[in-house]
Design an enzyme around this catalytic site. Structure first.
Site, mmCIF file in Angstrom:
data_model
loop_
_atom_site.group_PDB
_atom_site.id
_atom_site.type_symbol
_atom_site.label_atom_id
_atom_site.label_comp_id
_atom_site.label_asym_id
_atom_site.label_seq_id
_atom_site.Cartn_x
_atom_site.Cartn_y
_atom_site.Cartn_z
ATOM 1 N N ASP A 405 0.853 -1.185 0.000
ATOM 2 C CA ASP A 405 0.000 0.000 0.000
ATOM 3 C C ASP A 405 0.894 1.242 0.000
ATOM 4 O O ASP A 405 2.109 1.150 0.191
ATOM 5 C CB ASP A 405 -0.888 -0.033 1.254
ATOM 6 C CG ASP A 405 -2.057 0.939 1.190
ATOM 7 O OD1 ASP A 405 -2.282 1.541 0.125
ATOM 8 O OD2 ASP A 405 -2.740 1.092 2.218
ATOM 9 N N GLU A 408 2.584 4.914 -4.184
ATOM 10 C CA GLU A 408 2.534 5.791 -5.378
ATOM 11 C C GLU A 408 3.863 6.508 -5.664
ATOM 12 O O GLU A 408 4.122 6.763 -6.851
ATOM 13 C CB GLU A 408 1.412 6.805 -5.235
ATOM 14 C CG GLU A 408 0.024 6.227 -5.357
ATOM 15 C CD GLU A 408 -0.335 5.317 -4.193
ATOM 16 O OE1 GLU A 408 -0.974 4.282 -4.435
ATOM 17 O OE2 GLU A 408 0.066 5.619 -3.047
ATOM 18 N N ASP A 483 -8.817 3.707 -2.237
ATOM 19 C CA ASP A 483 -9.721 4.124 -1.166
ATOM 20 C C ASP A 483 -11.025 4.699 -1.701
ATOM 21 O O ASP A 483 -11.213 5.920 -1.797
ATOM 22 C CB ASP A 483 -9.019 5.149 -0.272
ATOM 23 C CG ASP A 483 -7.816 4.550 0.435
ATOM 24 O OD1 ASP A 483 -7.743 3.315 0.550
ATOM 25 O OD2 ASP A 483 -6.930 5.317 0.858
#
Length: 800
Positions: A405, A408, A483
């Protein structure tokens, strides 16, 4: 008047006149009088690579996306010089390169235009950053449609829209949020019933404009790097996706349990809570294969550690869960806490593995542990070190998978949500700034994680899931859409994103079922489960801030509906596993939007809701509250309503009833759908026989069934079972032929045919030309079922 060799008012520069070319094997270089070079490579007869250089040079040739093992080679390659253009001909396409300005036009062998440059390649000096902004514009043909770009939340058809690729942590994103977490610079053009693809292999911040700014022009550009793109000719959409997936790499088969139902929350802790959740699934008989641990299992959010108070004996807990059929998966983020007493931090500091700013300091940013440094996953030495860190979690603690997670990479409390542009990266020996490495940072983290999990879980198969990705990441990992929010709009968004990801080569994907942020109503959760079981990755996940989101936290009706749909997924596991094999073997998308299924029908080109689950099952979610059904478009052909078994002729829109415990679901006539018994987890039961739901059709249809050991790598040594089934139906006769391949021996000895829509009463049955007694086949006239040896070659059924 400004000519192509001059600088325009906007600063754009264009190629000059071609002065000559050289041709070596599969590569042709065209040289222009102002130093622009076009390198045209014929990868395959239907795949052409266009790379442009300026200043008389070509930049180093390196790609994270293109698979080193991709098939290359062609049947034909001819280069001819004409008065105003050069012509390159393969066995699939004809490409013409203008002598005046290097613009290209690509035709099929019948002379029909497929893809044509408008301004073509042009570029602009980037004074602020150095280098060039590289641009390509192509003519948008009348009626042309565009699809792809990964998990963008907008409608399937991208005509008249513009998008950006810059991986961004977008909590509670909406239908028009852009950019998102993933960067898949691949799109499909469809015009005049012919499809082609463009893969723009450039990791800089990039943009795609599909005839929004100028209605007759489609363009793409990047803030640096090469203009380096691949043209892929179909003419079928599925062929384009398959060729793109071949180019960027196909996945391994996952373990079968990874295709089961997964349960997740931020966060399940302490150990007693995890066991309580697992026990409740078994008590309520809702099948489940995996439980996830979010960041709270760690000691102060330090990666590769355990909180000894919450989890005093994680290895024993994981073993206890495994004994009850649950795999345990834990999260790992890229941020490493700045803590001189923390072994992972100390080792990375000693080996100089963290990213640095341009002037020397380490890249420091706040994430869950507080101030963190970040490994440079573009350095192969760092990837190898990172892979080794999984020995504790995988080899020692016996976790079954890892969840990446925040990659990015996400940084908290800064305006741009990520690293500054001046951070430096190794880029596998091609040093660069974060401007170039940003869009592949998460993909390289997932790659390093995959290598570690694979190393320590061997001889079983690895399971990894990532939030951020770039083209080619499907070689290493599955993914989810980030999300999302517990709203009806997000149910619709999840449906679109899953279709787009399958179309973009990353089919092993799904949404946070029920929504990550906020709390769904019971009705919304039920409708989302009904959709989620038809996505390749099936996981409920929530933030936990707004209440629990397990299937039993709503009411008994929702619990029962959840069980019904999860059981349906487990019944269909051999069908889903076969879908995955076709994806892994041939690059065929697992989910097919209607335009993929039938591109010849223009009615499909703007449909968003309906999709094919594999080749045979049509799904359309109900996406509004208080609905008792919906209107949907049923594609051409003959379809059985799964619930009523009523036959519907497609090619039109119609109302379909679907109360809260149903979803519009149809099966293509002539299909043979394999089905397992319901299990609480993969491997719980011995499979005594394989059920084959056989839908009658006047005519013929082909189906396949792939099976192997469900884990491990013996399938790569030929130990698999592939059944090629051919159905032929007449008014009073059925012939089902089977051709078997592979060395895997299934545990069951018989198959149970379950005939649906049989229009006649059976008179007699022949198996491999031997007339059989119906009692011997255990034929049941009420249920229309019979049992046949799994190794039959031909089943011949004759009606009275």
């Amino acid at each position: 008047m400004i000519t192509n060799t001059e600088v325009s008012r906007s600063g754009n520069q264009f190629p000059g006149k071609v002065t000559g070319y050289d041709h070596v094997v599969d590569t042709i270089h065209f040289h222009s009088d102002n130093g622009v070079i076009l390198r045209l490579q014929v990868f395959r007869d239907s795949v052409l690579r266009f790379t442009y250089g300026t200043g008389g040079t070509m930049m180093p040739d390196f790609s994270y996306a293109v698979d080193e093992d991709t098939n290359r080679g062609y049947n034909k390659l001819e280069v001819e010089e004409h008065h105003s253009f050069y012509q390159i001909t393969t066995s699939k396409v004809v490409c013409k390169i203008n002598k005046s300005d290097l613009r290209s036009r690509i035709f099929d062998l019948n002379g029909k235009i497929i893809c044509e440059d408008e301004l073509g390649f042009h570029f602009e000096e980037s004074y602020e950053n150095g280098g060039e902004v590289v641009k390509m514009s192509k003519k948008a043909q009348p009626g042309e449609s565009y699809y792809g770009l990964g998990d963008k939340p907008a409608d399937n058809n991208m005509r008249a829209k513009r998008f950006e690729l810059w991986g961004t942590d977008q909590y509670a994103f909406g239908k028009h949020t852009d950019p998102l977490y993933k960067n898949i610079p691949f799109y499909i053009g469809l015009q005049n019933k012919v499809a082609y693809g463009i893969f723009f292999d450039n990791t800089f911040r990039s943009f795609f404009d599909f005839a929004q700014e100028r209605h007759h022009v489609t363009s793409f550009w990047a803030h640096g790097g090469n203009m380096d793109y691949y043209f892929i000719y179909g003419p079928q959409v599925e062929s384009v996706v398959s060729a793109y997936t071949e180019l960027t790499g196909k996945p391994e088969m996952p373990p079968l349990w990874a295709l089961g139902y997964h349960q997740c929350k931020w966060s399940y802790y302490p150990e007693s809570n995890v066991k309580e959740i697992a026990a409740k699934f078994r008590e309520l008989q809702i099948p489940c294969d995996a439980i996830y641990l979010d960041i709270d299992y760690m000691d102060g959010f330090r990666c590769f550690t355990w909180d000894n108070e919450k989890f005093p004996n994680p290895t024993q807990m994981i073993a206890d869960l495994k004994a009850d059929g649950f795999k345990t998966i834990a999260i790992i983020d890229p941020g490493i806490k700045v803590d001189p007493e923390y072994s992972v931090y100390k080792e990375a500091m000693e080996k100089d593995y963290f990213c640095k700013r341009a002037d020397g300091p380490f890249m420091k940013g706040k994430v869950w542990p507080g101030q963190c440094y970040f490994p440079d996953y573009t350095n192969p030495e760092v990837r190898e070190w990172w892979a080794g860190l999984f020995k504790g979690l995988i080899a020692d603690n016996k976790l079954s998978g890892i969840w990446n997670d925040m990659n990015e990479p996400a940084v908290m409390e800064v305006p741009n949500k990520t690293f500054p542009d001046d951070v430096r990266h190794d880029f596998d020996g091609h040093p660069c700034s974060h401007r170039k490495a940003h869009n592949i940072y998460g993909a390289q983290m997932a790659r390093a994680t995959y290598e570690g999990v694979k190393k320590y879980i061997y001889p079983k198969r690895p399971f990894v899931i990532t939030r951020s990705a770039y083209s080619g990441t499907q070689r290493y990992t599955s993914s989810w859409f980030g999300d999302n929010v517990a709203t009806w709009e997000h149910l619709s968004i999840a449906n679109i994103q899953a279709q787009r990801m399958s179309l973009s080569g990353m089919g092993f994907a799904g949404s946070d079922i029920g929504g990550f942020a906020e709390q769904p109503t019971g009705e919304l959760f039920a409708r989302w489960i009904a959709l989620g079981v038809f996505h390749p990755f099936c996981r409920v996940h929530s933030s936990g801030d707004h209440g629990d989101q397990e299937p039993w936290t709503f009411d008994e009706n929702v619990t029962n509906i959840t069980r019904k749909f999860v059981e349906l997924r487990y019944k269909l596991l051999p069908y889903l596993y076969t879908m995955f094999w076709q994806y892994a073997e041939e690059g065929i998308p697992m989910l097919k939007s209607l335009f993929v299924y039938d591109q010849e029908d223009s009615q499909t080109h703007y449909r968003n809701d309906e999709f094919l689950f594999g080749d045979k099952i049509l799904v359309c979610p109900v996406q509004e509250p208080n609905a008792k059904g919906r209107r949907m478009y049923i594609p051409r052909g003959e379809w059985y309503n799964y619930w009523t078994r009523k036959i519907v002729n497609g090619g039109r829109e119609e109302w379909v009833d679907a109360d809260i415990d149903e979803i519009p679901l149809f099966v293509k006539s002539g299909s043979i759908i394999p089905r397992y018994p319901v299990q609480q987890y993969v491997g719980e039961k011995n499979i005594e026989f394989l059920t084959l739901d056989t839908y009658f059709k006047l005519g013929s249809e082909k189906s396949i069934i792939y099976e192997d050991a469900n884990d491990g790598y013996d399938y790569k040594k030929g130990r698999y079972s592939l059944r090629n089934l051919s159905f032929k139906g007449k008014e009073k006769e059925i012939v089902i032929s089977q051709f078997k391949d592979g060395k895997f021996i299934t545990e069951y000895e018989t198959v149970r045919f379950n005939f649906i829509g049989l229009p006649f009463e059976i008179d007699f049955v022949e198996v491999d030309n031997v007339k059989m007694d119906l009692d011997e086949l255990r034929y049941d006239i009420a249920s229309q079922t019979m049992y046949v040896d799994k190794n039959f070659n031909e089943l011949h059924i004759v009606g009275k």
